[in-house]
Design an enzyme around this catalytic site. Structure first.
Site, PDB file in Angstrom:
ATOM      1  N   HIS A 162       0.815  -1.226   0.000  1.00 21.02           N
ATOM      2  CA  HIS A 162       0.000   0.000   0.000  1.00 21.02           C
ATOM      3  C   HIS A 162       0.849   1.276   0.000  1.00 21.02           C
ATOM      4  O   HIS A 162       0.308   2.372  -0.192  1.00 21.02           O
ATOM      5  CB  HIS A 162      -0.924   0.039   1.224  1.00 21.02           C
ATOM      6  CG  HIS A 162      -1.966  -1.040   1.232  1.00 21.02           C
ATOM      7  ND1 HIS A 162      -2.823  -1.243   0.178  1.00 21.02           N
ATOM      8  CD2 HIS A 162      -2.275  -1.995   2.153  1.00 21.02           C
ATOM      9  CE1 HIS A 162      -3.625  -2.270   0.453  1.00 21.02           C
ATOM     10  NE2 HIS A 162      -3.311  -2.745   1.644  1.00 21.02           N
ATOM     11  N   ASP A 199      -2.405 -10.798  -2.445  1.00 23.61           N
ATOM     12  CA  ASP A 199      -2.988 -10.303  -1.195  1.00 23.61           C
ATOM     13  C   ASP A 199      -4.458  -9.949  -1.457  1.00 23.61           C
ATOM     14  O   ASP A 199      -4.818  -9.584  -2.577  1.00 23.61           O
ATOM     15  CB  ASP A 199      -2.215  -9.062  -0.753  1.00 23.61           C
ATOM     16  CG  ASP A 199      -2.599  -8.582   0.631  1.00 23.61           C
ATOM     17  OD1 ASP A 199      -1.858  -8.872   1.583  1.00 23.61           O
ATOM     18  OD2 ASP A 199      -3.644  -7.897   0.759  1.00 23.61           O
ATOM     19  N   HIS A 201      -6.061  -7.444  -0.535  1.00 29.56           N
ATOM     20  CA  HIS A 201      -6.219  -6.015  -0.796  1.00 29.56           C
ATOM     21  C   HIS A 201      -5.457  -5.624  -2.060  1.00 29.56           C
ATOM     22  O   HIS A 201      -4.418  -6.217  -2.366  1.00 29.56           O
ATOM     23  CB  HIS A 201      -5.682  -5.201   0.388  1.00 29.56           C
ATOM     24  CG  HIS A 201      -6.336  -5.532   1.691  1.00 29.56           C
ATOM     25  ND1 HIS A 201      -5.792  -6.430   2.593  1.00 29.56           N
ATOM     26  CD2 HIS A 201      -7.494  -5.096   2.228  1.00 29.56           C
ATOM     27  CE1 HIS A 201      -6.597  -6.527   3.648  1.00 29.56           C
ATOM     28  NE2 HIS A 201      -7.644  -5.729   3.450  1.00 29.56           N
ATOM     29  N   ASP A 282      -4.170 -12.956   3.265  1.00 22.84           N
ATOM     30  CA  ASP A 282      -5.421 -12.547   3.906  1.00 22.84           C
ATOM     31  C   ASP A 282      -6.642 -12.833   3.034  1.00 22.84           C
ATOM     32  O   ASP A 282      -7.773 -12.509   3.414  1.00 22.84           O
ATOM     33  CB  ASP A 282      -5.377 -11.076   4.336  1.00 22.84           C
ATOM     34  CG  ASP A 282      -4.685 -10.171   3.330  1.00 22.84           C
ATOM     35  OD1 ASP A 282      -4.379 -10.647   2.209  1.00 22.84           O
ATOM     36  OD2 ASP A 282      -4.440  -8.995   3.656  1.00 22.84           O
TER      37      ASP A 282
HETATM   38 ZN   LIG Z   1      -3.884  -7.371   2.672  1.00 23.94          ZN
END
Ligand SMILES: [Zn+2]
Length: 345
Positions: A162, A199, A201, A282
């Site tokens: 991120h 991931d 996200h 995740d």
């Molecule tokens: Zn994540």
């Protein structure tokens, strides 16, 4: 290496001879088979356990302890374990602005905690942990390019995907995967570097670092809607970004379809000289931060597929780095499945 062994052997005490004989036998066997005795590297550093975003934060040191405990199993005795160095400033500045680096590392408190945003919290050890995490990926790239091993896994935190060129966010301070990819290109002269991100996200930071540069490639599967809200299918950069958002409650079948129909063919067409994996776990069905339904077998499967493409275009060069994964049991089992696949090359 055999020359060095012979030289050492002349003056070596008798106790060392057995080891040297074994080493020479291994090398001789490798030469005979046309293979080397290369392996998988595991990079980590104790500083990564010291970064503390505060009580009840999901991105806790317990995550890394769970990963390292899983990799302590005797089945992983063949991993070659290395301590991550701190990344050099030059490595950071290929991805981040000087302003970002100074502001982020300068915000590290001497005591207590400082919040960059509601989720991204610094403690006194955070700067060191972030530098070791980025340094792990940079050192892994160096080692893999030098053919010291087949591939590498970096067990590090804080995660990185991120972190944008100008902004820390989402538990991430420095973009470890992007830092490794750009080091491969600019220090080692590899023409094309790819980051594949499974991931749950979207890796907005990696996309932001790559989206105007056609010598870099970024592809992501991620749950949508979900933090950080980027990663729509029509975000394609200069034709070098592939985003495949997955609806909540998507399981193995849509994930594997996204890979086989969209991401793997695009990666194959890009012909990477290095594959970097943003390995977040995740998307596991047990994870508390999202609602995908993946399991360990899916992570082993996608790792095998990425290894195939690395073997086809990149002489096998693949470096994976830990991103998310917040159910400790699922995280340990998923990393084990991923690293088991890496070791099976
Ligand atoms: Zn994540």
């Amino acid at each position: 290496m055999m020359m060095r062994a012979r030289r050492r052997n002349r003056g070596a005490p008798r106790a060392a001879c057995g080891y040297l004989r074994q080493e020479c036998a291994t090398l001789a066997r490798a030469l005979l088979l046309g293979t080397s005795h290369m392996t998988t590297l595991l990079f980590s550093h104790p500083a990564c356990l010291e970064h503390d975003p505060g009580p009840h934060h999901p991105e806790s040191a317990a995550r890394l302890r769970a990963v390292l405990a899983a990799l302590d199993d005797p089945e992983f005795a063949g991993l070659e374990r290395r301590e991550a160095p701190e990344a050099a400033l030059d490595d950071l500045l290929r991805v981040h602005s000087r302003r970002h680096v100074e502001r982020t590392l300068g915000a590290v408190p001497r005591f207590g905690h400082v919040g960059i945003d509601a989720d991204t919290i610094l403690s006194p050890a955070s700067g060191s942990a972030a530098l070791r995490s980025a340094g792990a990926v940079a050192a892994a790239v160096d080692a893999i390019v030098a053919k010291e091993a087949d591939n590498a896994f970096c067990a590090v935190r804080p995660p990185g995907h991120h972190a944008e060129p100008e902004r820390a966010m989402g538990f991430c301070l420095l973009n470890n995967a992007a830092i490794g990819a750009l080091r491969a290109r600019e220090v080692h002269g590899l023409a094309r570097a790819a980051v594949i991100d499974f991931d749950v996200h979207h890796g907005n930071g990696t996309q932001a670092a790559f989206e105007t540069d056609g010598s870099l490639f970024y592809a992501s599967t991620h749950q949508s809607p979900l933090y950080p809200g980027t990663g729509a299918a029509d975000e394609t950069g200069v034709g070098n970004i592939v985003n495949v958002p997955l609806r909540p409650m998507s399981g193995s079948a849509p994930f594997r379809l996204a890979m086989t129909e969209r991401i793997l063919p695009a990666l194959d067409a890009f012909r990477p000289n290095l594959v970097v994996v943003s390995a977040g776990f995740d998307g596991h069905r047990s994870d508390p931060l999202a609602q995908l339904l993946l399991d360990e077998q899916d992570y082993a499967w996608v790792t095998d597929k990425l290894l195939e493409i690395a073997a086809r275009h990149a002489e096998g060069r693949l470096v994976a780095t830990l991103e998310g994964g917040y159910d400790l049991t699922a995280l340990g089992a998923s990393v084990a499945a991923h690293v088991r696949a890496l070791m099976s090359v």
